[in-house]
Write an enzyme that holds these catalytic residues in place. Sequence first.
Site, PDB file in Angstrom:
ATOM      1  N   ASP A   9       0.414   7.848  -3.825  1.00 54.86           N
ATOM      2  CA  ASP A   9       0.882   8.429  -2.400  1.00 54.86           C
ATOM      3  C   ASP A   9       0.842   7.420  -1.497  1.00 54.86           C
ATOM      4  O   ASP A   9       0.437   6.391  -1.442  1.00 54.86           O
ATOM      5  CB  ASP A   9      -0.111   9.500  -2.097  1.00 54.86           C
ATOM      6  CG  ASP A   9       0.246  10.041  -0.805  1.00 54.86           C
ATOM      7  OD1 ASP A   9       1.377  10.626  -0.592  1.00 54.86           O
ATOM      8  OD2 ASP A   9      -0.732  10.220   0.108  1.00 54.86           O
ATOM      9  N   ASP A  11       1.672   8.172   2.632  1.00 56.00           N
ATOM     10  CA  ASP A  11       0.922   8.629   4.021  1.00 56.00           C
ATOM     11  C   ASP A  11      -0.396   9.052   3.909  1.00 56.00           C
ATOM     12  O   ASP A  11      -0.514   9.853   3.089  1.00 56.00           O
ATOM     13  CB  ASP A  11       1.538   9.594   4.646  1.00 56.00           C
ATOM     14  CG  ASP A  11       3.289   9.223   5.058  1.00 56.00           C
ATOM     15  OD1 ASP A  11       3.379   8.558   5.850  1.00 56.00           O
ATOM     16  OD2 ASP A  11       4.017   9.666   4.361  1.00 56.00           O
ATOM     17  N   ASP A 145      -4.545  10.873  -1.225  1.00 54.76           N
ATOM     18  CA  ASP A 145      -5.598  11.355  -0.352  1.00 54.76           C
ATOM     19  C   ASP A 145      -5.562  12.801  -0.349  1.00 54.76           C
ATOM     20  O   ASP A 145      -6.547  13.374   0.510  1.00 54.76           O
ATOM     21  CB  ASP A 145      -5.350  10.981   1.205  1.00 54.76           C
ATOM     22  CG  ASP A 145      -3.940  11.224   1.800  1.00 54.76           C
ATOM     23  OD1 ASP A 145      -3.033  11.366   1.289  1.00 54.76           O
ATOM     24  OD2 ASP A 145      -4.204  11.925   2.734  1.00 54.76           O
TER      25      ASP A 145
HETATM   26 MG   LIG Z   1      -0.966  11.492   1.768  1.00 58.72          MG
END
Ligand SMILES: [Mg+2]
Length: 201
Positions: A9, A11, A145
């Site tokens: 991922d 961001d 995240d």
């Molecule tokens: Mg993310």
Amino acid sequence: MAIKGIIFDMDGTLIDSRLDFDQMRVDLGLPVEAPILETIESYTGDRRLECERILRRHEQRGVQLATVFPGIPELVRHADALGLKMAIVTRNLHEFAVEMLKLLPVNFSPVIGREQGPIKPDPWALLHICQQWGIQPGEAIMAGDYRFDLEAGKNAGCPTLWFSQQRTPGKSDWHQLADYTISENSVGTDVLDQILRDHVN
Ligand SMILES: [Mg+2]
């Protein structure tokens, strides 16, 4: 199965794009906690176009403010030196992702943005990448995240790596989807080495 690649991922995992999702929801007129992309997709006509404009403005600002999280350059260089393939699956737009990834010292291929197919937690992009790389999903780590990253990883059949950032395990109902965790107290390269050792065959 030996690990041959990492699907990241972007961001909140590699790049701090300073996206303020709460402010985004306020500007978009969405309820607190509403999933932003899914809610916008449920709209039609002018309301949807207006939301897409607002979202794009936030994301454009994110490109200008973006910084790399501590430890990430070392981690991706280490993965690169080990010969691991690396790709990106982001709910951001492809064009913004490509810009922000220039901050990192390695190449990611492919980079899949939200306009290119079903978004996470759908496993489509992960399976597409594994097919392109010529590997099984069990040979690629899905690293991210947030819940969508771990859910997508589980849906695809990839081992999952959670970048806990500021979150504390136990405060989320999805952290149990993480097979491995990189927290503020762990060294990312050590965690990666451990994953590789655990997946020798
Ligand atoms: Mg993310």
